[in-house]
Motif scaffolding. Sequence first.
Motif, PDB file in Angstrom:
ATOM      1  N   ALA A 616      -5.532   2.421   9.744  1.00 40.10           N
ATOM      2  CA  ALA A 616      -5.584   3.598   8.892  1.00 40.10           C
ATOM      3  C   ALA A 616      -4.512   4.603   9.291  1.00 40.10           C
ATOM      4  O   ALA A 616      -3.842   5.199   8.433  1.00 40.10           O
ATOM      5  N   ASP A 617      -4.309   4.786  10.597  1.00 43.18           N
ATOM      6  CA  ASP A 617      -3.302   5.737  11.079  1.00 43.18           C
ATOM      7  C   ASP A 617      -1.899   5.270  10.706  1.00 43.18           C
ATOM      8  O   ASP A 617      -1.035   6.060  10.316  1.00 43.18           O
ATOM      9  N   GLN A 618      -1.637   3.947  10.824  1.00 39.44           N
ATOM     10  CA  GLN A 618      -0.324   3.400  10.486  1.00 39.44           C
ATOM     11  C   GLN A 618       0.000   3.626   9.001  1.00 39.44           C
ATOM     12  O   GLN A 618       1.093   4.091   8.649  1.00 39.44           O
ATOM     13  N   LEU A 619      -0.974   3.284   8.139  1.00 39.72           N
ATOM     14  CA  LEU A 619      -0.745   3.427   6.690  1.00 39.72           C
ATOM     15  C   LEU A 619      -0.593   4.886   6.306  1.00 39.72           C
ATOM     16  O   LEU A 619       0.231   5.239   5.447  1.00 39.72           O
ATOM     17  N   ALA A 620      -1.373   5.779   6.909  1.00 39.58           N
ATOM     18  CA  ALA A 620      -1.251   7.201   6.603  1.00 39.58           C
ATOM     19  C   ALA A 620       0.111   7.732   7.031  1.00 39.58           C
ATOM     20  O   ALA A 620       0.729   8.544   6.324  1.00 39.58           O
ATOM     21  N   GLY A 621       0.604   7.264   8.177  1.00 41.15           N
ATOM     22  CA  GLY A 621       1.935   7.672   8.614  1.00 41.15           C
ATOM     23  C   GLY A 621       3.015   7.214   7.660  1.00 41.15           C
ATOM     24  O   GLY A 621       3.983   7.935   7.387  1.00 41.15           O
ATOM     25  N   GLU A 622       2.888   5.972   7.131  1.00 34.43           N
ATOM     26  CA  GLU A 622       3.860   5.471   6.155  1.00 34.43           C
ATOM     27  C   GLU A 622       3.829   6.292   4.874  1.00 34.43           C
ATOM     28  O   GLU A 622       4.864   6.547   4.244  1.00 34.43           O
ATOM     29  N   LEU A 623       2.639   6.732   4.491  1.00 37.41           N
ATOM     30  CA  LEU A 623       2.526   7.553   3.284  1.00 37.41           C
ATOM     31  C   LEU A 623       3.253   8.879   3.463  1.00 37.41           C
ATOM     32  O   LEU A 623       3.885   9.389   2.528  1.00 37.41           O
ATOM     33  N   CYS A 624       3.176   9.457   4.652  1.00 36.24           N
ATOM     34  CA  CYS A 624       3.882  10.707   4.910  1.00 36.24           C
ATOM     35  C   CYS A 624       5.392  10.519   4.796  1.00 36.24           C
ATOM     36  O   CYS A 624       6.105  11.393   4.300  1.00 36.24           O
ATOM     37  N   GLN A 625       5.905   9.362   5.228  1.00 36.09           N
ATOM     38  CA  GLN A 625       7.334   9.094   5.125  1.00 36.09           C
ATOM     39  C   GLN A 625       7.765   8.822   3.684  1.00 36.09           C
ATOM     40  O   GLN A 625       8.878   9.142   3.289  1.00 36.09           O
ATOM     41  N   ASP A 626       6.855   8.227   2.893  1.00 37.92           N
ATOM     42  CA  ASP A 626       7.201   7.910   1.508  1.00 37.92           C
ATOM     43  C   ASP A 626       7.383   9.148   0.649  1.00 37.92           C
ATOM     44  O   ASP A 626       8.069   9.116  -0.370  1.00 37.92           O
ATOM     45  N   GLY A 627       6.721  10.251   1.037  1.00 35.91           N
ATOM     46  CA  GLY A 627       6.786  11.448   0.226  1.00 35.91           C
ATOM     47  C   GLY A 627       5.864  11.421  -0.963  1.00 35.91           C
ATOM     48  O   GLY A 627       5.970  12.252  -1.863  1.00 35.91           O
ATOM     49  N   ILE A 628       4.944  10.417  -0.996  1.00 35.30           N
ATOM     50  CA  ILE A 628       3.978  10.299  -2.084  1.00 35.30           C
ATOM     51  C   ILE A 628       2.586  10.382  -1.473  1.00 35.30           C
ATOM     52  O   ILE A 628       2.313   9.770  -0.436  1.00 35.30           O
ATOM     53  N   GLU A 629       1.700  11.139  -2.101  1.00 37.31           N
ATOM     54  CA  GLU A 629       0.337  11.337  -1.593  1.00 37.31           C
ATOM     55  C   GLU A 629       0.360  11.889  -0.179  1.00 37.31           C
ATOM     56  O   GLU A 629      -0.417  11.478   0.704  1.00 37.31           O
ATOM     57  N   VAL A 630       1.250  12.851   0.098  1.00 39.27           N
ATOM     58  CA  VAL A 630       1.435  13.358   1.457  1.00 39.27           C
ATOM     59  C   VAL A 630       0.192  14.114   1.939  1.00 39.27           C
ATOM     60  O   VAL A 630      -0.265  13.931   3.081  1.00 39.27           O
ATOM     61  N   GLU A 631      -0.375  14.962   1.093  1.00 43.93           N
ATOM     62  CA  GLU A 631      -1.536  15.736   1.503  1.00 43.93           C
ATOM     63  C   GLU A 631      -2.724  14.841   1.823  1.00 43.93           C
ATOM     64  O   GLU A 631      -3.449  15.066   2.800  1.00 43.93           O
ATOM     65  N   GLU A 632      -2.940  13.820   0.991  1.00 41.17           N
ATOM     66  CA  GLU A 632      -4.015  12.869   1.265  1.00 41.17           C
ATOM     67  C   GLU A 632      -3.771  12.152   2.583  1.00 41.17           C
ATOM     68  O   GLU A 632      -4.689  11.898   3.367  1.00 41.17           O
ATOM     69  N   ALA A 633      -2.505  11.812   2.846  1.00 41.00           N
ATOM     70  CA  ALA A 633      -2.165  11.104   4.077  1.00 41.00           C
ATOM     71  C   ALA A 633      -2.441  11.984   5.298  1.00 41.00           C
ATOM     72  O   ALA A 633      -2.975  11.520   6.320  1.00 41.00           O
ATOM     73  N   LYS A 634      -2.079  13.264   5.207  1.00 37.44           N
ATOM     74  CA  LYS A 634      -2.336  14.166   6.336  1.00 37.44           C
ATOM     75  C   LYS A 634      -3.834  14.324   6.587  1.00 37.44           C
ATOM     76  O   LYS A 634      -4.278  14.366   7.745  1.00 37.44           O
ATOM     77  N   ALA A 635      -4.600  14.396   5.511  1.00 43.48           N
ATOM     78  CA  ALA A 635      -6.054  14.506   5.673  1.00 43.48           C
ATOM     79  C   ALA A 635      -6.617  13.269   6.352  1.00 43.48           C
ATOM     80  O   ALA A 635      -7.512  13.352   7.222  1.00 43.48           O
TER      81      ALA A 635
END
Length: 649
Positions: A616-635
Motif C-alpha cells: 500500500a505504501d509503495q503504490l501510494a508513493g507512486e501515485l504521488c509521483q504520477d501527479g494524479i490522485e495526489v491527495e488520496e495518495a497522501k491520505a
Amino acid sequence: MAVSFTDDNIKELRYRLEDAVIKCSERCLYQSAKWAAEMLDSLAPINDSDTDPDSLMDITEPPTIPVNPFSLTTDPVEAALEAQEAHKYLLAKSYFDTREYDRCTAVFLPPTIPPVPLSSLSPNPKTKSPISQKGKTKVSSLGGSRGNSAARNPYPRLSQKALFLALYAKYMAGEKRKDEETEMVLGPADGGMTVNRELAALARGLEGWFAERRAQGLEDRGQGWLEYLHAVVLLKGKNEDEAKEWLIRSVHLYPFHWGAWQELNDLLANTEDLKKIADLLPQNIMTLVFHLYYFEEASHIFSDILINFPHRLDSLDHYSNILYVMGARPQLAFIAQLATATDKFRPETCCVVGNYYSLKSEHEKAVMYFRRALTLDRNFLSAWTLMGHEYIEMKNTHAAIESYRRAVDVNRKDYRAWYGLGQAYEVLDMSFYALFYYQRAAALRPYDPKMWQAVGSCYAKMDRLEQSIKALKRALVAGSYCESGSSVDPALEAAGASHSGLGPGASTGRRILDPETLHQIATLYERLGDEEEAAAYMELTLQQETGEVDSPDPDSDENEQDSGDESVHHRRRPGQAYEDEDESEPAGGTGVTVTTSKARLWLARWALRIGDLARADQLAGELCQDGIEVEEAKALMRDVRARREGGGG
C-alpha cells in the motif's frame, strides 16, 4: 500474391474485357461497362503488327481488324433469335436510353398498365388502394416459389438478351415510380414503406422461366444476365441466401460482369463469409480481382488514383470517409473542390462535401448535402449512414434512427448502421433495444473491440453483470494487437495490416490490452463481490503502463485477435516521473494514464484492507509521483504510517 501473365494471357484478357464492355453496354448495365472499359484501358498494349503508325508509306490494303472470338454468341439457337430481334432490340434500347422504360418493355412483352396505387392520387391519405395492399402482399413472398409446381413461364419465346433488356426495363420502371412516390427525403411520405411494385411479378416470372429451362435440360446454357437480375429481385425482397446462390451462378456463367461481383460483395459481412464461398467461386482472374477488392483499405491507393485520374468520382465518398477519420481537413477540402468542379450533381460529390462540412462541425450543412445525395440516388448507402451520424451530433435521435433504418434496408450487412441504431437507442435509455442492435453489429464485425464494448456497456446498464464481463473479455481479445506472424488470422492480417500499430521492436507474443476495458471488468467483479478477481484485473490494468504482459485475459477462451486502434506510448516504469523517463527504452506500454492511476489507487486501498502495508505504501508513493490522485495518495500514506506506529505492520 505474385501472378505472372504471358502475352497470350493478356491478349485473351483484352478480348474478354472488350466483350464485357459491349455486352454490358448492350444490356444498359452502364456502370459495369465503364468498369470493364477502365480495366481494358489499363492493360499494356500488345503490338500485333510491325507497321509504324507514324510512317508516311501508302497503305495499299485496309488494316485487318482482329475478330473478338468472345463477342460471338456460341449457342446457335440464341444466335438465331438475336438475329431475328436485331431491329426491335435497337428500338427497345433507344427507349431505355431515353428513360422510357415502359415503352422499352412493351417492345418485347405485352404492354400492361403500370401498378400505380390510386391512393397516391387521392387527397385522402387514409384511403388505401387494394392494388397497394395486393402489391405489399406479393413483395413479402419474393423468392418463396422455389420448387412450386404452379410456377410457369409467362414470357414469349425470346433470346436471353432481349428478355433481359425487357425485364430490366420493367425493374427500372418500378424503381422510378417508387422514387416518385416517396417524394422528399425523410419527408411525410418517405416512411421507407414504399416498394417497387414490379418486384413480385418479376420474381414469379423469372422463377417460372428458370423452372421451364430446368425441365427442358437447358439449365447450364444460361448466359449469366438473367441469373443476375433474379438475384437483384431477390435481394430487394430480403431473400439474401437465395440471392447469393444466384449471384454465384451468374459469375460462373459470365465472370466479367463486375456488377454481379459487387452485389456479392455487399452480401459478405467479413472474411469468414468470404471463406465459406471461396470454393464455390470460379477459378479465374476475376476471382483474384474480387479478393483484392474485398481487402482494399489503403488510402494511398485512392491518392494514386486521384493523381492519374483526377475526374474519377467512383468510390470517392469512401476516400472522404478515410480522410474524415484521419482528420485530414486540407485534403478533404481539396477533393471536395475537385469533385464539385467535375460534377456537383453526383451522389459521391454530395457525400464528399457533406463530410467536409461535418469535419468543420457544420452539421446542418452536412445534412443538406447528404439529403441532396439521396435525392439523386435513394439507394446510396453511404449517405443514409452518414446522415444518421449527423443527426446524432445534432441530438435529433428520431431522425437518426430513421436514417439508420433506411441504411439497413438498403444493405443489411452495414455494421455501421446497426451500431448507429444501438447508439441512438442508448441515448434514449432503451438499453434492451440498444443491446439488440449492438449484437447485430458485433455479429457482422466480430473482430472490432468497439462493438463488444458497446454490448458489454448495455449488459452492465441492465445489471446483467456476468454477460457484461464476457462481452468485455471478447473486446479485450479483439482489441489486443501482437507481432505479425503470431496467431492473427492471415486474412485479417492482409485486410488490416496498415492498422496493426506494430513496431519492429515488439516482442513475440506480447500484447497490449485496453486499460479502460480491463478497469471496467475489474469494477464489474467488484460489483459482484469478487474482490480477488477485481484485484487481478486491476493488476492487469496497471501492467499496461509497461506492456510487460505475457498473456491476455486469463479467463477468455477466445483465440482470435485483430489489430486495434490504440496508439503506443512510451514505456514507463511504475512511479517513474515523466521528466526522468528513459527515452532510449523501447516503446511498449501506455504509460501512466488516468485509468491506470485509478487502478493503482484501488490496489493501494485493497492492500491496506488486507494488511499489506508495504504494498500500500509503495503504490501510494507512486501515485504521488504520477501527479494524479495526489491527495488520496497522501491520505493513504498517513493511514499506513498510523497503522505501523500502532503496531499493525
